[in-house]
Write a protein that holds these residues in place. Structure first.
Motif, PDB file in Angstrom:
ATOM      1  N   LEU A   1     -19.997  20.369  57.280  1.00 11.87           N
ATOM      2  CA  LEU A   1     -18.803  19.894  56.480  1.00 11.87           C
ATOM      3  C   LEU A   1     -19.131  18.939  55.454  1.00 11.87           C
ATOM      4  O   LEU A   1     -18.596  18.651  54.771  1.00 11.87           O
ATOM      5  N   VAL A   2     -20.154  17.920  55.731  1.00 13.62           N
ATOM      6  CA  VAL A   2     -20.553  16.939  54.994  1.00 13.62           C
ATOM      7  C   VAL A   2     -21.461  17.251  53.758  1.00 13.62           C
ATOM      8  O   VAL A   2     -21.162  16.993  52.667  1.00 13.62           O
ATOM      9  N   PHE A   3     -22.190  17.980  54.197  1.00 16.92           N
ATOM     10  CA  PHE A   3     -23.535  18.190  53.255  1.00 16.92           C
ATOM     11  C   PHE A   3     -22.776  19.080  52.243  1.00 16.92           C
ATOM     12  O   PHE A   3     -22.917  19.111  50.993  1.00 16.92           O
ATOM     13  N   GLY A   4     -22.032  20.221  52.514  1.00 14.88           N
ATOM     14  CA  GLY A   4     -21.580  21.216  51.421  1.00 14.88           C
ATOM     15  C   GLY A   4     -20.457  20.448  50.642  1.00 14.88           C
ATOM     16  O   GLY A   4     -20.492  21.049  49.476  1.00 14.88           O
ATOM     17  N   ALA A   5     -19.807  19.479  50.896  1.00 12.59           N
ATOM     18  CA  ALA A   5     -18.917  19.101  50.290  1.00 12.59           C
ATOM     19  C   ALA A   5     -19.585  18.002  49.352  1.00 12.59           C
ATOM     20  O   ALA A   5     -19.192  17.634  48.068  1.00 12.59           O
ATOM     21  N   MET A   6     -20.687  17.385  49.602  1.00 12.63           N
ATOM     22  CA  MET A   6     -21.384  16.510  48.640  1.00 12.63           C
ATOM     23  C   MET A   6     -22.304  17.284  47.700  1.00 12.63           C
ATOM     24  O   MET A   6     -22.526  16.638  46.581  1.00 12.63           O
ATOM     25  N   LEU A   7     -22.941  18.534  48.215  1.00 12.99           N
ATOM     26  CA  LEU A   7     -23.880  18.744  47.119  1.00 12.99           C
ATOM     27  C   LEU A   7     -24.106  20.450  47.559  1.00 12.99           C
ATOM     28  O   LEU A   7     -24.140  20.841  48.647  1.00 12.99           O
ATOM     29  N   ASP A   8     -23.760  21.445  46.553  1.00 10.88           N
ATOM     30  CA  ASP A   8     -23.930  22.816  46.658  1.00 10.88           C
ATOM     31  C   ASP A   8     -24.238  23.290  45.331  1.00 10.88           C
ATOM     32  O   ASP A   8     -24.644  22.715  44.358  1.00 10.88           O
ATOM     33  N   PHE A   9     -24.372  24.515  45.168  1.00 11.39           N
ATOM     34  CA  PHE A   9     -24.801  25.186  43.930  1.00 11.39           C
ATOM     35  C   PHE A   9     -24.020  24.766  42.982  1.00 11.39           C
ATOM     36  O   PHE A   9     -24.661  24.224  41.666  1.00 11.39           O
TER      37      PHE A   9
END
Length: 341
Positions: free
Chosen positions: A293-301
């Protein structure tokens, strides 16, 4: 430039049509298509429909409010209120995320313009990282997805602010050079100039119509990622053996790395990722879901590509490494001290 835009539009259209076909087939809309029905297929269709139907209302709310802010709120007005104190600047960046519910797709180009006009880099970085999580639309979506586990809501908001604060202070103390890929002279060349002219036409024309046009474009852009993410999530939940998922999901470290990779590849909007995470609640530990939930909202492709178009490559690599390490450590600490088993 026009050919690139045409290819991008074609790619969006094909993905959206594919998602719509899957949606229609899942709901029994194609009576002529007679595929062998099995328990797995029925489970896939049910899972896919439930994720999409729960997420779509929040995406609609998000893009409408985002478009209103994009058209009616001036960036110069925001710049006047940026504090000089680093802690107050980080607090200000977090408040921006609460007031202006815009995902990273809208925040990154806005922050680029603000940096070029004098906004400190660390404030913009905190806004890009924390804004897509702490805004009220994501708050309500996360609460709805985790009704039975409300502690996940507070853990997500708290960890996002903590991660943003740590990374913001690191950028403030150790990154002093200009990190924009383009200088102020070349910033509005090419596609940026076209964007500026487009916005100027909106200012001269009907702003209400501009809001609807912007909302439609943003919903179309986000919808393809929602469809793709829902298909992949439903497929994993249905066709990957439950025992294998449980083995990965309960691992003290591997579950976090798996969810980081999953979030990065999915590139799903923060207004709907909580519903994807909630579908794994019986397979993965709460700490690994918090990482998702936290990582995906901060950094994705998709956000990585946008960051590379705005900032220098070395800074994007530094920022990515900080996000990975701080989110991983933070989610493990929160899992041990707050979420439990």
């Amino acid at each position: 430039m026009r050919s690139v835009k045409s290819l991008g539009l074609l790619h969006m259209t094909l993905l959206f049509i594919l998602g719509f076909i899957v949606m229609a087939w899942s709901m029994g809309g194609f009576s002529l298509i007679r595929l062998p029905e099995s328990v797995a297929i029925q489970s896939f269709k049910t899972m896919f429909i439930s994720i999409v139907l729960e997420a779509v209302p929040f995406i609609l709310i998000g893009v409408i409010v985002s478009s209103i802010m994009q058209i009616f709120v001036s960036e110069k007005w925001i710049q006047k209120f940026v504090p000089r104190n680093p802690l107050l600047g980080i607090l200000f960046a977090c408040i921006l995320g609460v007031i202006f519910p815009v995902c990273e797709c809208g925040l990154i180009p806005i922050m680029r313009r603000l940096i070029s006009k004098g906004m400190p880099l660390y404030v913009a970085v905190v806004s890009i990282l924390v804004g897509p999580i702490v805004n009220p639309v994501v708050y309500v979506a996360t609460y709805t997805a985790f009704r039975s586990r409300p502690e996940m809501l507070y853990a997500r908001m708290g960890l996002a602010i903590a991660v943003g604060t740590v990374i913001g202070l690191i950028v403030y103390f150790f990154v002093h050079k200009n990190q924009l890929r383009h200088s102020k002279v070349t910033l509005y060349n090419g596609s940026d100039r076209e964007m500026t002219e487009h916005e100027e036409q909106h200012r001269r024309g009907n702003k209400i119509l501009a809001v609807f046009e912007h909302s439609g474009s943003e919903f179309f852009e986000m919808g393809k990622y929602l469809m793709l993410g829902s298909v992949i999530t439903a497929a994993i939940q249905t066709f990957v053996p439950r025992a294998d998922l449980v083995d990965i999901g309960q691992g003290p470290v591997i579950s976090h790395f798996f969810m980081m990779g999953f979030a990065y590849v999915l590139s799903i909007c923060s207004t709907s990722d909580a519903f994807v995470a909630a579908s794994f609640v019986n397979s993965f530990s709460m700490g690994s879901l918090l990482t998702f939930l936290v990582f995906g909202a901060m950094l994705d492709f998709k956000s990585t590509l946008m960051l590379l178009s705005v900032f220098k490559t070395r800074f994007v690599l530094l920022l990515s490494g900080l996000v990975i390490s701080v989110v991983l450590i933070g989610s493990m600490i929160v899992e041990r001290l707050y979420l439990g088993n």
